[in-house]
Design a protein around this motif. Structure first.
Motif, short mmCIF file in Angstrom:
data_model
loop_
_atom_site.label_atom_id
_atom_site.label_comp_id
_atom_site.label_asym_id
_atom_site.label_seq_id
_atom_site.Cartn_x
_atom_site.Cartn_y
_atom_site.Cartn_z
N GLY A 202 1.26 6.28 16.56
CA GLY A 202 0.37 5.11 16.63
C GLY A 202 0.37 4.25 15.38
N LEU A 203 0.92 4.75 14.27
CA LEU A 203 0.93 3.94 13.04
C LEU A 203 1.80 2.70 13.25
CD1 LEU A 203 -0.03 4.19 9.96
CD2 LEU A 203 2.35 4.77 9.50
N ALA A 204 1.23 1.54 12.93
CA ALA A 204 2.01 0.30 13.07
C ALA A 204 3.17 0.34 12.08
CB ALA A 204 1.12 -0.90 12.80
N LEU B 89 4.70 5.97 2.14
CA LEU B 89 3.74 6.98 2.61
C LEU B 89 4.45 8.31 2.86
CD1 LEU B 89 1.81 4.98 5.38
CD2 LEU B 89 1.07 5.39 3.02
N GLY B 90 4.07 9.33 2.13
CA GLY B 90 4.54 10.68 2.45
C GLY B 90 3.78 11.18 3.65
N GLU B 91 4.03 12.45 4.02
CA GLU B 91 3.42 12.90 5.28
C GLU B 91 1.89 12.94 5.21
OE1 GLU B 91 5.39 16.53 6.21
OE2 GLU B 91 4.78 17.54 4.37
N ARG B 92 1.33 13.27 4.02
CA ARG B 92 -0.13 13.39 3.95
C ARG B 92 -0.79 12.02 4.10
NH1 ARG B 92 -3.14 15.58 -1.29
NH2 ARG B 92 -1.06 16.41 -1.72
N ARG B 93 -0.31 11.05 3.37
CA ARG B 93 -0.94 9.71 3.46
C ARG B 93 -0.65 9.06 4.81
NH1 ARG B 93 -0.52 5.93 -1.63
NH2 ARG B 93 1.73 6.15 -1.35
N HIS B 94 0.51 9.37 5.39
CA HIS B 94 0.82 8.85 6.73
C HIS B 94 -0.23 9.38 7.73
CE1 HIS B 94 4.04 7.93 9.95
NE2 HIS B 94 2.97 8.37 10.59
N ARG B 95 -0.46 10.70 7.66
CA ARG B 95 -1.40 11.34 8.62
C ARG B 95 -2.80 10.74 8.47
NH1 ARG B 95 -3.61 15.83 6.90
NH2 ARG B 95 -1.74 16.40 5.71
N VAL B 96 -3.25 10.60 7.23
CA VAL B 96 -4.60 10.07 7.01
C VAL B 96 -4.65 8.57 7.33
CG1 VAL B 96 -6.42 9.70 5.29
CG2 VAL B 96 -5.16 11.87 5.34
N GLY B 97 -3.56 7.86 7.05
CA GLY B 97 -3.50 6.42 7.31
C GLY B 97 -3.63 6.06 8.79
N ASP C 278 -3.62 -3.58 10.50
CA ASP C 278 -3.34 -3.37 11.92
C ASP C 278 -4.31 -4.22 12.73
OD1 ASP C 278 -2.28 -2.40 14.26
OD2 ASP C 278 -2.68 -0.28 13.83
N ASN C 279 -3.98 -4.45 13.96
CA ASN C 279 -4.92 -5.19 14.82
C ASN C 279 -4.62 -4.90 16.28
OD1 ASN C 279 -3.42 -7.65 16.28
ND2 ASN C 279 -2.47 -7.30 14.28
N ILE C 280 -5.63 -5.13 17.11
CA ILE C 280 -5.48 -5.00 18.56
C ILE C 280 -6.12 -6.24 19.19
CG2 ILE C 280 -6.17 -3.70 20.62
CD1 ILE C 280 -6.19 -1.18 18.93
N PRO C 281 -5.36 -6.97 19.99
CA PRO C 281 -6.00 -8.10 20.69
C PRO C 281 -6.86 -7.55 21.84
CG PRO C 281 -3.58 -8.24 20.73
CD PRO C 281 -3.93 -6.88 20.27
N LEU C 282 -8.11 -7.96 21.90
CA LEU C 282 -8.95 -7.60 23.06
C LEU C 282 -8.67 -8.65 24.11
CD1 LEU C 282 -12.34 -6.62 21.35
CD2 LEU C 282 -10.38 -5.17 21.96
#
Ligand code: AMP
Length: 370
Positions: free
Chosen positions: A237-239, A247-255, A363-367
């Motif tokens: 789901g990360l854009a 981003l290493g794996e830890r910051r990727h996961r938290v991001g 990140d963004n999501i159009p409603l």
């Protein structure tokens, strides 16, 4: 297989001679026998213009994909969209200094020229097989070409020729990066004037950029159509973003907290909620939980982040809305800053710069309007 060469002429014969004789680093990578077609690389405006004129006279349509390089699947999806509705695609690769503030690190922006060309070449092979439009050219100008009379200036008010779009450029991203959209609008105006594309392609990922560009095209009567391509995401789901390599794996996961928070708020809207506070409460709930969880962890386990904004805004003006009008829809967006890791474990996979570089995620999501 396609090849690249630096182009100063639009003559096909000269092109082919160049292709076989050239010793440019990119073409040197390729076995000569397999060359069937060349992607032009332009560094200057005049040769690109004369090539563009020839395409126009030949009845070809041109789509432009502006990028800063460090290409990933998000960029590639833009090129695919351009090839689906134009016979020729131009990709620009230029890291534009005027959109980086004086305290932002322009030098740390990832530069991956060889990989960029390789990806474009592979995509062009694929497009060839599918019988779609083709990648005709890469425009990779120097800063002297893009800023011919004065050196680029990132200060405010600054010295130079700039395009400013207000007030759209001053909210959200523009609040924490006051020169950003002036730089973006200025460089895009230059690119649009140089390439004179029938259509230009931008990613939904940078929603405020799309709003600024659409407004600029409308207000300055630029003869091009602006196309917006959906955000490409990692499977989790990360854009996708050029900066994700930091981003290493830890910051990727938290991001991932950002896309999860926006998704939670989107679900609230889809379930019938239209009130701002109610919708955004779902996003903040996800963020607050993650933030509290990180704070209780050891330094070797946690990744701290700061929230810049979470916004619910009108799709055309980006003004914050109190209630979503379902006939207009809205834009849910957010920005967080992943702070450098405080302590490593020695076992985990680190990002470029060993996770010491702060990374701003947007990140963004159009409603959707109903
Ligand atoms: P950049 O190289 O970051 O300036 O991006 C060039 C273009 O690619 C912009 O129009 C971006 O919005 C678009 N882009 C960047 N990331 C994505 C993504 N994950 N999905 C779709 N488009 C993207």
């Amino acid at each position: 297989m396609a090849s690249f060469f630096f182009s100063g002429s639009s003559s096909r014969a000269i092109r082919q001679a160049h292709a076989s004789l050239s010793s440019t680093p990119a073409s040197a990578l390729l076995p000569r026998r397999q060359i069937v077609r060349s992607i032009h690389i332009f560094r200057d405006v005049a040769p690109l213009r004369s090539h563009r004129r020839a395409l126009l006279l030949d009845g070809q349509s041109v789509g432009l994909v502006p990028t800063m390089g460090a290409l990933h699947h998000g960029h590639i999806s833009l090129v695919r969209a351009a090839a689906a509705e134009n016979s020729k695609v131009f990709v620009s690769i230029y890291v534009n200094p005027t959109q980086f503030g004086v305290h932002e690190d322009l030098d740390s922006y990832p530069k991956t020229w060889d990989s960029d060309l390789h990806q474009l070449q592979q995509l062009d092979d694929e497009l060839n097989k599918d019988g779609k439009g083709r990648i005709e050219a890469v425009f990779a100008p120097t800063t002297k070409v893009m800023y011919p009379t004065l050196p680029p200036d990132s200060t405010l008010p600054g010295v130079g020729s700039f395009v400013t779009i207000t007030p759209i450029a001053s909210v959200l991203e523009g609040k924490s990066r006051p020169v950003f959209f002036r730089g973006v609008a200025t460089v895009c105006m230059k690119l649009f004037n140089i390439v004179e594309a029938d259509r230009v392609y931008f990613g939904q990922k940078d929603v405020q950029q799309t709003v600024v560009i659409k407004r600029m095209v409308q207000d300055f009567h630029i003869d091009t159509q602006v196309r917006i391509v959906p955000t490409e995401r990692e499977p989790d789901g990360l854009a996708m973003s050029s900066r994700n390599v930091y981003l290493g794996e830890r910051r990727h996961r938290v991001g991932l907290v950002l896309s999860k928070a926006l998704r939670a708020a989107e679900n609230a809207y889809n379930m019938g909620r239209t009130n701002r506070d109610e919708i955004l409460a779902f996003a903040w709930d996800v963020i607050n939980r993650m933030s509290m969880e990180q704070e209780t962890l050891e330094k070797t386990e946690r990744a701290l982040f700061e929230v810049d904004y979470i916004s619910l805004a009108d799709p055309d003006t980006l003004a914050e809305v109190e209630t979503v009008d379902p006939r207009r829809g809205a834009i849910l967006s957010g920005a967080i800053k992943m702070l450098p890791l405080e302590e490593g474990t020695g076992r985990e996979k680190l990002g470029l710069g060993e996770d010491k570089v702060p990374v701003r995620l947007i990140d963004n999501i159009p409603l959707q309007a109903i």
